[in-house]
Design a protein around this motif. Structure first.
Motif, PDB file in Angstrom:
ATOM      1  N   ASP A  40     -22.159   4.145 -12.645  1.00  0.00           N
ATOM      2  CA  ASP A  40     -21.048   4.302 -11.707  1.00  0.00           C
ATOM      3  C   ASP A  40     -19.782   3.835 -12.428  1.00  0.00           C
ATOM      4  N   TYR A  41     -18.617   4.164 -11.868  1.00  0.00           N
ATOM      5  CA  TYR A  41     -17.349   3.840 -12.501  1.00  0.00           C
ATOM      6  C   TYR A  41     -16.404   3.193 -11.508  1.00  0.00           C
ATOM      7  N   ASP A  42     -15.569   2.284 -12.005  1.00  0.00           N
ATOM      8  CA  ASP A  42     -14.483   1.763 -11.173  1.00  0.00           C
ATOM      9  C   ASP A  42     -13.322   2.757 -11.253  1.00  0.00           C
ATOM     10  N   ASP A  43     -12.203   2.453 -10.585  1.00  0.00           N
ATOM     11  CA  ASP A  43     -11.069   3.383 -10.564  1.00  0.00           C
ATOM     12  C   ASP A  43     -10.580   3.710 -11.974  1.00  0.00           C
ATOM     13  N   TYR A  44     -10.512   2.721 -12.827  1.00  0.00           N
ATOM     14  CA  TYR A  44     -10.045   2.954 -14.196  1.00  0.00           C
ATOM     15  C   TYR A  44     -10.958   3.946 -14.915  1.00  0.00           C
ATOM     16  N   GLY A  45     -12.262   3.749 -14.799  1.00  0.00           N
ATOM     17  CA  GLY A  45     -13.217   4.636 -15.458  1.00  0.00           C
ATOM     18  C   GLY A  45     -13.122   6.067 -14.947  1.00  0.00           C
ATOM     19  N   ALA A  59      -0.618  12.541 -11.199  1.00  0.00           N
ATOM     20  CA  ALA A  59      -1.281  11.563 -10.340  1.00  0.00           C
ATOM     21  C   ALA A  59      -1.869  12.238  -9.099  1.00  0.00           C
ATOM     22  N   ALA A  60      -1.162  13.223  -8.560  1.00  0.00           N
ATOM     23  CA  ALA A  60      -1.659  13.939  -7.379  1.00  0.00           C
ATOM     24  C   ALA A  60      -2.937  14.708  -7.710  1.00  0.00           C
ATOM     25  N   GLN A  61      -2.967  15.352  -8.866  1.00  0.00           N
ATOM     26  CA  GLN A  61      -4.172  16.080  -9.282  1.00  0.00           C
ATOM     27  C   GLN A  61      -5.344  15.117  -9.495  1.00  0.00           C
ATOM     28  N   ILE A  62      -5.064  13.978 -10.102  1.00  0.00           N
ATOM     29  CA  ILE A  62      -6.118  12.983 -10.350  1.00  0.00           C
ATOM     30  C   ILE A  62      -6.649  12.455  -9.023  1.00  0.00           C
ATOM     31  N   ASN A  72      -3.038   3.218  -6.812  1.00  0.00           N
ATOM     32  CA  ASN A  72      -3.861   2.559  -7.826  1.00  0.00           C
ATOM     33  C   ASN A  72      -3.609   3.130  -9.215  1.00  0.00           C
ATOM     34  N   ILE A  73      -3.295   4.402  -9.299  1.00  0.00           N
ATOM     35  CA  ILE A  73      -2.961   5.001 -10.597  1.00  0.00           C
ATOM     36  C   ILE A  73      -1.681   4.368 -11.126  1.00  0.00           C
ATOM     37  N   ARG A  74      -0.670   4.199 -10.256  1.00  0.00           N
ATOM     38  CA  ARG A  74       0.575   3.528 -10.675  1.00  0.00           C
ATOM     39  C   ARG A  74       0.294   2.089 -11.084  1.00  0.00           C
ATOM     40  N   ARG A  75      -0.591   1.432 -10.359  1.00  0.00           N
ATOM     41  CA  ARG A  75      -0.935   0.043 -10.701  1.00  0.00           C
ATOM     42  C   ARG A  75      -1.602  -0.016 -12.081  1.00  0.00           C
ATOM     43  N   LEU A  76      -2.486   0.941 -12.382  1.00  0.00           N
ATOM     44  CA  LEU A  76      -3.116   0.998 -13.703  1.00  0.00           C
ATOM     45  C   LEU A  76      -2.062   1.212 -14.794  1.00  0.00           C
TER      46      LEU A  76
END
Length: 150
Positions: A40-45, A59-62, A72-76
Motif C-alpha cells: 500500500d502507499y501513503d499520499d506521497y507514494g 494537481a487536479a489530474q493527480i 495535500n499535493i501543495r503540502r508535499l
C-alpha cells in the motif's frame, strides 16, 4: 514534520486492508504488510508513482486519478517532498520575497536568511541559558556580588 499528528495528514497506511496486519514502511511512500505481504502507499507514494508515469500532470489530474487532495499535493510541494517540473506553467512563490520557486517555502536566498536568523536565535538562547553556570557577564565596576563577614 515535527509532530506525529502531522504524519496522519499524508494518510499513512498502518493496518493492512487485506488481512489486518501491521504495515511496515519500505521507503518512498511504500508500505508492506508484515503478515501477508500486501503493498500500500501513503499520499506521497501515490502522487510520486502517478507523476512518474504521467509527467507534467496537474494537481487536479493527480487528485482525480489517485484521490490525493490538491491541498495535500501543495503540502508535499511546500515540504520539499515533490518538485514542480521544469517548463511547467505552475509554480509556487517564496513566502518572503515572492520569487517563483518549484518546491519548498523559500527561494534559495531567503532560505539562507531564514536559517541564519534561526541560528542566531539559537545562539542567543544558549547564551541566556548558560548564564548562571559560570558564564555570567562580569560587572564593569568590579564589585563583588557577595562579601564575606569576619
Amino acid at each position: 514534520m515535527n509532530n506525529l499528528g502531522e504524519l496522519d495528514v499524508y494518510n499513512i497506511p498502518r493496518v493492512c486492508r487485506e488481512c489486518g496486519g501491521v504495515m511496515i514502511f519500505k521507503g518512498v511512500g511504500e508500505y508492506h504488510c508484515e503478515s501477508c505481504g500486501a503493498v500500500d502507499y501513503d499520499d506521497y507514494g501515490k502522487v510520486r508513482g502517478y507523476i512518474e508515469q504521467h509527467k507534467g500532470a496537474t494537481a487536479a489530474q493527480i487528485e482525480e486519478a489517485v484521490g490525493v487532495s490538491q491541498r495535500n499535493i501543495r503540502r508535499l510541494l511546500k515540504d520539499g517532498r515533490l518538485e514542480i517540473a521544469e517548463g511547467s506553467k505552475m509554480f509556487l512563490r517564496c513566502e518572503l520575497c515572492g520569487k517563483q520557486i518549484r518546491s519548498g517555502q523559500y527561494c534559495p536566498e531567503c532560505e539562507i536568511k531564514v536559517h541564519r536568523n534561526l541560528e542566531e536565535k539559537q545562539r542567543e538562547m544558549l547564551r541566556k541559558n548558560a548564564q548562571g553556570f559560570g558564564m555570567e557577564q562580569k560587572s564593569e565596576d568590579g564589585q563583588r556580588r557577595f562579601t564575606r563577614d569576619n
